[in-house]
Design a protein around this motif. Structure first.
Motif: not given
Length: 258
Positions: A41, A43, A48
């Motif tokens: 993941t 940002i 996100t």
């Protein structure tokens, strides 16, 4: 833990966004936590995203008709050439630069590698005092499979090279083959990610190991109906070129500023 390809794709994608002055932070490697898919993941601009990494699978046919995966083939041949180079240096016979060219995948290579290595070492020893030499060509079933040639005396090394099947890049047949390859990757990853019920927008990073695919072709293919049906599942699709470690490009994104 992320493998070499995943780390490379992450690096190039991150560099691409940095160059665009897009805020990137907090990469999280989910494979370290056994939570993948997705692989990461990240940002971006305070939002996100789920990031999945994959690569094209291409299979070539050996002279005997055996199907061989391209990445396995290339990795094995590079490893073999390194082994020949080390042995030639240990024998003190490597004097100059040699190029080993592979024309076709070699069936049952593990059984033939020692014989090929010995022929290469003999050629290197016989040509060590020459500045340049004619190539030694090896065949299987009357097909050229590889050759070795001395290029010059400037440095002591052995370089691998690969010749791929000749195709007309823009022929309907070739474009259909690449479309099928892209479609299979998208469907496989869509199915895998949907099982995990991932809510974040999904970014797919594709490592392009296929030598006959390029930016213009991939960006053209996303407009094909069979690709359009799948592509909207992803927020963005980013291709990383295997031949140039600094090159990456979007073939699709919902964000026109990326």
């Amino acid at each position: 833990m992320a493998d070499e390809i995943e780390l490379l794709c992450k690096k190039i994608f991150n560099n691409y966004l940095d160059e665009k002055q897009i805020s990137v932070k907090q990469w999280r490697d989910l494979s370290k936590e056994n939570l993948d898919p997705p692989d990461y993941t990240v940002i971006v601009n305070n939002k996100t995203y789920a990031v999945e990494v994959t690569q094209f699978e291409v299979k070539y046919e050996s002279a005997s008709g055996e199907e061989i995966n391209d990445l396995t083939y290339i990795y094995s041949m590079k490893k073999f050439v390194r082994k020949v180079c080390i042995e030639a240096k240990d024998l003190n016979i490597l004097n100059g630069t040699y190029v080993v060219t592979f024309f076709n995948p070699i069936s049952n290579f593990s059984k033939k590698s020692n014989d090929i290595k010995e022929q290469f070492l003999k050629y290197i020893e016989n040509t060590k005092n020459e500045s340049k030499s004619n190539s030694l060509i090896l065949k299987e079933n009357n097909f050229k499979i590889c050759k070795i040639a001395k290029a010059h005396n400037k440095s002591n090394k052995i370089e691998p090279g690969f010749i791929y099947p000749c195709k007309w890049l823009n022929s309907p047949k070739h474009l259909n083959e690449i479309t099928s390859m892209l479609k299979n990757v998208l469907l496989t990853k869509k199915k895998k990610l949907k099982k995990q019920c991932i809510n974040e927008p999904k970014i797919l990073l594709i490592y392009n190991s296929y030598p006959l695919g390029n930016k213009r072709i991939y960006q053209q293919l996303v407009n094909r109906e069979e690709i359009k049906e799948i592509i909207n599942y992803f927020y963005s699709i980013f291709i990383i070129e295997s031949c140039e470690e600094d090159e990456g490009y979007f073939i699709y994104s919902e964000n026109s500023n990326w």
